[in-house]
Design a protein around this motif. Structure first.
Motif, PDB file in Angstrom:
ATOM      1  N   THR A 221       0.837  -1.203   0.000  1.00 42.88           N
ATOM      2  CA  THR A 221       0.000   0.000   0.000  1.00 42.88           C
ATOM      3  C   THR A 221       0.873   1.254   0.000  1.00 42.88           C
ATOM      4  O   THR A 221       1.887   1.308   0.696  1.00 42.88           O
ATOM      5  CB  THR A 221      -0.924   0.013   1.236  1.00 42.88           C
ATOM      6  N   MET A 222       0.441   2.262  -0.750  1.00 44.98           N
ATOM      7  CA  MET A 222       1.157   3.538  -0.818  1.00 44.98           C
ATOM      8  C   MET A 222       0.741   4.460   0.328  1.00 44.98           C
ATOM      9  O   MET A 222      -0.452   4.563   0.659  1.00 44.98           O
ATOM     10  CB  MET A 222       0.887   4.227  -2.156  1.00 44.98           C
ATOM     11  N   LEU A 223       1.733   5.117   0.934  1.00 44.42           N
ATOM     12  CA  LEU A 223       1.504   6.132   1.959  1.00 44.42           C
ATOM     13  C   LEU A 223       1.678   7.505   1.324  1.00 44.42           C
ATOM     14  O   LEU A 223       2.678   7.763   0.648  1.00 44.42           O
ATOM     15  CB  LEU A 223       2.495   5.953   3.104  1.00 44.42           C
ATOM     16  N   TYR A 224       0.695   8.402   1.531  1.00 46.26           N
ATOM     17  CA  TYR A 224       0.713   9.756   0.970  1.00 46.26           C
ATOM     18  C   TYR A 224       0.892  10.769   2.092  1.00 46.26           C
ATOM     19  O   TYR A 224       0.584  10.497   3.249  1.00 46.26           O
ATOM     20  CB  TYR A 224      -0.596  10.049   0.237  1.00 46.26           C
ATOM     21  N   ASN A 242       2.371  13.315  -4.515  1.00 51.07           N
ATOM     22  CA  ASN A 242       2.394  13.482  -3.058  1.00 51.07           C
ATOM     23  C   ASN A 242       2.573  12.152  -2.333  1.00 51.07           C
ATOM     24  O   ASN A 242       2.044  11.935  -1.246  1.00 51.07           O
ATOM     25  CB  ASN A 242       1.129  14.176  -2.570  1.00 51.07           C
ATOM     26  N   THR A 243       3.356  11.276  -2.921  1.00 48.68           N
ATOM     27  CA  THR A 243       3.619   9.971  -2.321  1.00 48.68           C
ATOM     28  C   THR A 243       4.825  10.042  -1.373  1.00 48.68           C
ATOM     29  O   THR A 243       5.827  10.689  -1.690  1.00 48.68           O
ATOM     30  CB  THR A 243       3.893   8.917  -3.399  1.00 48.68           C
ATOM     31  N   ILE A 244       4.711   9.405  -0.228  1.00 51.83           N
ATOM     32  CA  ILE A 244       5.858   9.281   0.686  1.00 51.83           C
ATOM     33  C   ILE A 244       6.656   8.037   0.305  1.00 51.83           C
ATOM     34  O   ILE A 244       7.794   8.129  -0.144  1.00 51.83           O
ATOM     35  CB  ILE A 244       5.394   9.208   2.148  1.00 51.83           C
ATOM     36  N   SER A 276      12.115   7.503  -2.851  1.00 49.57           N
ATOM     37  CA  SER A 276      11.073   8.392  -2.341  1.00 49.57           C
ATOM     38  C   SER A 276      11.565   9.825  -2.454  1.00 49.57           C
ATOM     39  O   SER A 276      12.757  10.100  -2.254  1.00 49.57           O
ATOM     40  CB  SER A 276      10.771   8.066  -0.875  1.00 49.57           C
ATOM     41  N   PRO A 277      10.676  10.781  -2.723  1.00 49.16           N
ATOM     42  CA  PRO A 277      11.102  12.178  -2.821  1.00 49.16           C
ATOM     43  C   PRO A 277      11.352  12.844  -1.474  1.00 49.16           C
ATOM     44  O   PRO A 277      11.943  13.920  -1.421  1.00 49.16           O
ATOM     45  CB  PRO A 277       9.915  12.853  -3.536  1.00 49.16           C
ATOM     46  N   VAL A 278      10.929  12.216  -0.370  1.00 42.47           N
ATOM     47  CA  VAL A 278      11.002  12.901   0.930  1.00 42.47           C
ATOM     48  C   VAL A 278      11.750  12.122   2.013  1.00 42.47           C
ATOM     49  O   VAL A 278      11.969  12.649   3.104  1.00 42.47           O
ATOM     50  CB  VAL A 278       9.589  13.257   1.444  1.00 42.47           C
ATOM     51  N   GLY A 291       1.194   9.353   7.923  1.00 45.45           N
ATOM     52  CA  GLY A 291       0.777   9.668   6.573  1.00 45.45           C
ATOM     53  C   GLY A 291      -0.665   9.240   6.331  1.00 45.45           C
ATOM     54  O   GLY A 291      -1.382   8.821   7.251  1.00 45.45           O
ATOM     55  N   TRP A 292      -1.085   9.363   5.080  1.00 40.60           N
ATOM     56  CA  TRP A 292      -2.452   9.063   4.684  1.00 40.60           C
ATOM     57  C   TRP A 292      -2.487   7.844   3.760  1.00 40.60           C
ATOM     58  O   TRP A 292      -1.628   7.681   2.921  1.00 40.60           O
ATOM     59  CB  TRP A 292      -3.069  10.243   3.964  1.00 40.60           C
TER      60      TRP A 292
END
Length: 296
Positions: A221-224, A242-244, A276-278, A291-292
């Protein structure tokens, strides 16, 4: 005589130019070290600290001895703020409002606490904790006090610090502090967000509920970082989406808030080894991340 005067003038002019160049270089160096534009400083402690309190008067105190105790640390050379290389009177005039005693345990002497701006070139606040008896720095971090609470089994005070970013960063850490064997023990949790307007939010809900039980992901599952799917300009000059990062099947987490479409969670394990970008996954194998997730 005229030739001699001319030579003196040339030498004087060259020295002046050199001094100006040195001054310019020092000025540029100072600017390059300056930390500007702190981001998302004020966050609700109720979201990130379960049953936390922010009435710090219960764990902080002051007295007429405070100045004497700080002067002792100053003389020992353990302070790392601006003005510590000069006279204590000047330092105390600038920073006396930043000092308190902090009480972790009722049956032990308090520690010394410095909070606030520490360097004139840095717009961020800092938290320092010192052991006066050992004349030693126990903890330092960028950030501010977020909350505290009483440990249910030991009655000690557990303190939480919000380490916030500046400049172009979006990384936040909620650092838990405990005093164990006269050492500050820490662990931290992570979330991302900015209030500059260059990053899509909201980054957390207005309120949460911390359940006692854990859940497990039934699939990868992706965390946003915000409750929507964004494919363009989610973080200007950093990421379109806006993906973590994603988490593997079986990952442990808790749901803190939910609506019909999204849920705000804290992930405890199972991070995927991917770009990941962050964040970099290698630093988060054992570090909880907020996260969401899509509420399927």
């Amino acid at each position: 005589m005229q030739l001699l005067c001319s030579l003196f003038f040339i030498v004087y002019l060259m020295r002046t130019i050199n001094l100006l160049l040195v001054g310019l270089l020092l000025s540029c160096s100072f600017v390059s070290r300056a930390q500007k534009d702190p981001q998302l400083i004020d966050i609700p402690h109720e979201v990130f600290v379960n049953d936390g309190r922010d009435d710090f008067e219960e764990i902080l105190s002051s007295s007429t001895e405070l100045k004497i105790d700080v002067k002792r640390l100053f003389a020992a050379g353990v302070l790392r703020h601006d003005l510590v290389d000069g006279k204590f009177s000047r330092y105390w005039e600038a920073f006396n409002g930043n000092w308190n005693y902090i009480h972790f345990k009722a049956n032990q002497p308090p520690l010394l606490l410095f909070t606030g701006i520490s360097y004139f070139s840095d717009e961020r606040e800092y938290v320092y904790i010192y052991d006066l008896e050992k004349e030693k720095e126990l903890f330092v971090s960028v950030g501010s006090l977020l909350a505290f609470k009483e440990h249910p089994f030991t009655s000690e005070h557990v303190v939480f610090v919000h380490k916030y970013p500046c400049c172009k960063s979006a990384s936040h850490h909620i650092i838990t502090l405990r005093l164990l064997e006269q050492q500050i023990r820490t662990h931290n949790r992570f979330f991302v967000g900015r209030d500059e307007g260059d990053m899509v939010g909201p980054f957390f809900p207005d309120s949460v509920n911390y359940p006692a039980s854990y859940e497990q992901l039934e699939e990868k599952t992706m965390l946003y970082w915000s409750p929507k799917i964004v494919d363009k300009n989610a973080f200007l000059a950093r990421s379109h989406k806006n993906t973590i990062i994603s988490y593997e099947e079986g990952s442990l987490y808790k749901t803190l808030y939910t609506d019909n479409s999204w849920k705000f969670v804290i992930m405890y394990s199972g991070i995927t080894k991917e770009k990941s970008p962050v964040l970099h996954y290698s630093n988060f194998s054992y570090r909880p991340v907020y996260g969401w997730m899509k509420n399927e």
